[in-house]
Scaffold this motif. Structure first.
Motif, PDB file in Angstrom:
ATOM      1  N   ASN A  61       0.826  -1.207   0.000  1.00 46.01           N
ATOM      2  CA  ASN A  61       0.000   0.000   0.000  1.00 46.01           C
ATOM      3  C   ASN A  61       0.860   1.257   0.000  1.00 46.01           C
ATOM      4  N   LEU A  62       1.912   1.269   0.810  1.00 49.33           N
ATOM      5  CA  LEU A  62       2.815   2.412   0.853  1.00 49.33           C
ATOM      6  C   LEU A  62       3.535   2.580  -0.489  1.00 49.33           C
ATOM      7  N   LEU A  63       3.982   1.486  -1.054  1.00 49.07           N
ATOM      8  CA  LEU A  63       4.657   1.545  -2.355  1.00 49.07           C
ATOM      9  C   LEU A  63       3.711   2.057  -3.436  1.00 49.07           C
ATOM     10  N   GLU A  64       2.465   1.600  -3.415  1.00 47.99           N
ATOM     11  CA  GLU A  64       1.476   2.079  -4.385  1.00 47.99           C
ATOM     12  C   GLU A  64       1.278   3.587  -4.229  1.00 47.99           C
ATOM     13  N   GLN A  65       1.159   4.064  -3.003  1.00 48.62           N
ATOM     14  CA  GLN A  65       0.976   5.506  -2.766  1.00 48.62           C
ATOM     15  C   GLN A  65       2.160   6.297  -3.303  1.00 48.62           C
ATOM     16  N   GLU A  66       3.353   5.828  -3.040  1.00 47.50           N
ATOM     17  CA  GLU A  66       4.560   6.532  -3.498  1.00 47.50           C
ATOM     18  C   GLU A  66       4.674   6.470  -5.015  1.00 47.50           C
ATOM     19  N   ALA A  67       4.322   5.347  -5.618  1.00 47.01           N
ATOM     20  CA  ALA A  67       4.379   5.202  -7.075  1.00 47.01           C
ATOM     21  C   ALA A  67       3.388   6.125  -7.746  1.00 47.01           C
ATOM     22  N   ASN A  68       2.253   6.346  -7.109  1.00 46.42           N
ATOM     23  CA  ASN A  68       1.232   7.228  -7.692  1.00 46.42           C
ATOM     24  C   ASN A  68       1.609   8.702  -7.601  1.00 46.42           C
TER      25      ASN A  68
END
Length: 70
Positions: A61-68
């Protein structure tokens, strides 16, 4: 010559406390050098393999947020 990068990185951090591990991570990131990426990858692999499913979900979830944000 047979160089096992994973083994070398793991041996390099063996016995380190949390402050030493943090310093290793921060130094690798702040240096911005491409040659540091494999080491960070090994550290992430170790974290991932030892993580619970809930921890893995949190990391994803954190990686998805940062990728977005890119």
């Amino acid at each position: 010559m047979d160089l096992n990068l994973r083994k070398a990185i793991k041996n390099n951090i063996a016995g380190n406390n949390d402050e030493e591990l943090q310093a290793t991570i921060v130094d690798a990131i702040q240096s911005g050098e491409e040659k540091m990426l494999p080491g960070l990858g090994v550290l992430f692999e170790m974290i991932w393999e030892g993580a619970s499913e809930d921890d893995k979900d949190s990391m994803l979830n954190l990686l998805e947020q940062e990728a977005n944000k890119l």
